[in-house]
Design a protein around this motif. Structure first.
Motif, PDB file in Angstrom:
ATOM      1  N   ILE A 204       0.977  -1.169   0.100  1.00  0.00           N
ATOM      2  CA  ILE A 204       0.018   0.025  -0.075  1.00  0.00           C
ATOM      3  C   ILE A 204       0.973   1.233  -0.033  1.00  0.00           C
ATOM      4  CG2 ILE A 204      -1.709   1.327   1.246  1.00  0.00           C
ATOM      5  CD1 ILE A 204      -2.843  -1.184   2.291  1.00  0.00           C
ATOM      6  N   ASP A 205       0.852   2.076  -1.053  1.00  0.00           N
ATOM      7  CA  ASP A 205       1.480   3.240  -1.281  1.00  0.00           C
ATOM      8  C   ASP A 205       0.838   4.417  -0.587  1.00  0.00           C
ATOM      9  OD1 ASP A 205       3.727   1.945  -2.766  1.00  0.00           O
ATOM     10  OD2 ASP A 205       2.273   2.101  -4.413  1.00  0.00           O
ATOM     11  N   GLN A 206      -0.594   4.406  -0.748  1.00  0.00           N
ATOM     12  CA  GLN A 206      -0.967   5.618  -0.138  1.00  0.00           C
ATOM     13  C   GLN A 206      -2.541   5.250   0.398  1.00  0.00           C
ATOM     14  OE1 GLN A 206      -1.411   9.257  -2.708  1.00  0.00           O
ATOM     15  NE2 GLN A 206       0.516   8.524  -3.759  1.00  0.00           N
ATOM     16  N   VAL A 207      -3.154   5.909   1.304  1.00  0.00           N
ATOM     17  CA  VAL A 207      -4.408   5.629   1.812  1.00  0.00           C
ATOM     18  C   VAL A 207      -5.043   7.004   1.656  1.00  0.00           C
ATOM     19  CG1 VAL A 207      -6.104   5.102   3.432  1.00  0.00           C
ATOM     20  CG2 VAL A 207      -3.979   4.193   3.608  1.00  0.00           C
ATOM     21  N   ARG A 208      -6.372   7.086   0.879  1.00  0.00           N
ATOM     22  CA  ARG A 208      -6.911   8.527   0.572  1.00  0.00           C
ATOM     23  C   ARG A 208      -8.416   8.252   0.979  1.00  0.00           C
ATOM     24  NH1 ARG A 208      -5.406   8.457  -5.871  1.00  0.00           N
ATOM     25  NH2 ARG A 208      -3.218   9.095  -5.759  1.00  0.00           N
ATOM     26  N   GLU A 210     -11.786  10.701   0.436  1.00  0.00           N
ATOM     27  CA  GLU A 210     -12.398  11.571  -0.286  1.00  0.00           C
ATOM     28  C   GLU A 210     -13.736  11.552  -0.131  1.00  0.00           C
ATOM     29  OE1 GLU A 210     -10.921  11.808  -4.220  1.00  0.00           O
ATOM     30  OE2 GLU A 210      -8.778  12.313  -3.778  1.00  0.00           O
ATOM     31  N   CYS A 214     -12.912   5.726   1.148  1.00  0.00           N
ATOM     32  CA  CYS A 214     -11.831   5.424   1.294  1.00  0.00           C
ATOM     33  C   CYS A 214     -11.088   4.813   0.043  1.00  0.00           C
ATOM     34  CB  CYS A 214     -11.565   4.688   2.517  1.00  0.00           C
ATOM     35  SG  CYS A 214      -9.540   4.131   2.972  1.00  0.00           S
ATOM     36  N   VAL A 216      -7.316   2.959  -1.526  1.00  0.00           N
ATOM     37  CA  VAL A 216      -5.697   2.956  -1.432  1.00  0.00           C
ATOM     38  C   VAL A 216      -5.151   2.835  -2.530  1.00  0.00           C
ATOM     39  CG1 VAL A 216      -6.071   1.550   0.853  1.00  0.00           C
ATOM     40  CG2 VAL A 216      -6.043   0.329  -1.178  1.00  0.00           C
ATOM     41  N   VAL A 217      -3.885   3.229  -2.882  1.00  0.00           N
ATOM     42  CA  VAL A 217      -2.859   2.898  -4.074  1.00  0.00           C
ATOM     43  C   VAL A 217      -2.018   1.842  -3.798  1.00  0.00           C
ATOM     44  CG1 VAL A 217      -1.503   4.197  -5.518  1.00  0.00           C
ATOM     45  CG2 VAL A 217      -3.184   5.423  -4.498  1.00  0.00           C
ATOM     46  N   ASP A 222      -5.430   2.380  -8.171  1.00  0.00           N
ATOM     47  CA  ASP A 222      -6.648   2.905  -7.071  1.00  0.00           C
ATOM     48  C   ASP A 222      -7.757   1.899  -6.720  1.00  0.00           C
ATOM     49  OD1 ASP A 222      -5.339   5.409  -6.812  1.00  0.00           O
ATOM     50  OD2 ASP A 222      -6.940   6.559  -7.836  1.00  0.00           O
ATOM     51  N   ARG A 234      -7.860   1.426   8.759  1.00  0.00           N
ATOM     52  CA  ARG A 234      -7.076   2.515   9.030  1.00  0.00           C
ATOM     53  C   ARG A 234      -6.698   1.916  10.531  1.00  0.00           C
ATOM     54  NH1 ARG A 234     -10.725   7.824   8.529  1.00  0.00           N
ATOM     55  NH2 ARG A 234      -8.894   8.569   9.245  1.00  0.00           N
ATOM     56  N   THR A 241       2.221   1.803  12.262  1.00  0.00           N
ATOM     57  CA  THR A 241       3.088   2.883  12.359  1.00  0.00           C
ATOM     58  C   THR A 241       3.284   3.493  13.668  1.00  0.00           C
ATOM     59  OG1 THR A 241       1.207   4.314  11.858  1.00  0.00           O
ATOM     60  CG2 THR A 241       2.424   3.550   9.904  1.00  0.00           C
TER      61      THR A 241
END
Length: 242
Positions: A204-208, A210, A214, A216-217, A222, A234, A241
């Motif tokens: 997973i590179d990104q979590v967006r 909008e 939700c 994920v990239v 996407d 999440r 992390t």
């Protein structure tokens, strides 16, 4: 494990004497191997295993009488099954071999560096054939069985009773339901983000977020996360992390 003072004790089983001698010689050259026992039939090998504990069995597939696959089925019923490495000239039995929780599937003619990799898997598996087997996934394409590393799989897409495994090099269809992979691969960092999608957290590179939705990239794509799985994802990423 029943390692000798100088290394692993392994058993080689092959009905063809030249192949048996070559494999035994190559294994004896490996510094991690301390003793090599040999048999030219599965029946003889099972008798020997009543008297000796071994750390791994290097097993041919096609043998007269009891075949290598049949012997592996017997070994699976042992109280502590020894790790099994199949060494064969036949590609077509690979899926059956991994269903039997083989550590590795080495094709003849055997290359020394390839055999060394099989020994590494035995050593790092700590005697657990099942754990080592799950690292490599057999996939079929155009009638040929190949193996991909589970670590290379970015996400998995449900397709009925099948699942499509996506990697950077392409995709592969396997005859396993997504729910089965979810249960088996949870410990390897795969999480469900949708009823039809399983993703590797490591990819997973990104979590967006909008408009309350939700995504994920993953590997440049996407992927939508269902509302049902958004909080779970999440929370998981937060724990990883923190």
């Amino acid at each position: 494990m029943s390692q000798t003072a100088t290394g692993l004790r392994v058993l080689v089983v092959d009905d063809e004497r030249p192949a048996l001698d070559e494999l035994s010689w190559l294994l004896a050259r490996d510094a991690r191997v301390g003793e090599v026992l040999t048999c030219d039939s599965a029946t003889e090998a099972l008798r020997l295993l009543r008297e000796h504990e071994v750390d791994a069995v290097f097993l041919d597939v096609s043998m007269p009488g009891l075949t290598g696959l049949e012997m592996a089925q017997v070994l699976a019923r042992f109280k502590i099954p020894p790790p099994v490495v199949f060494v064969t000239a036949h590609e077509q039995h690979a899926v059956e071999a991994f269903e039997l929780r083989a550590v590795d599937y080495v094709l003849k003619p055997v290359r020394e560096e390839r055999l060394a990799e099989a020994v590494r898997r035995v050593v790092e598996g700590g005697g657990s054939a099942a754990a080592a087997a799950r690292e490599q996934i057999p996939v079929e394409r155009a009638g040929v069985t190949r193996f991909i590393s589970r670590a290379d799989i970015s996400h998995v897409e449900a397709q009925g009773d099948y699942a499509r495994l996506h990697t950077a090099a392409g995709s592969h269809l396997v005859r396993t339901p997504l729910s089965t992979l979810e249960a088996e691969w949870a410990g390897a960092g795969f999480v469900r983000i949708h009823r039809s999608l399983l993703v590797s957290v490591a990819h997973i590179d990104q979590v967006r977020m909008e408009g309350g939705r939700c995504t994920v990239v993953v590997a440049g794509r996407d992927l939508a996360v269902s509302r049902r799985h958004t909080r779970e994802l999440r929370d998981l990423l937060t724990r990883r992390t923190s």
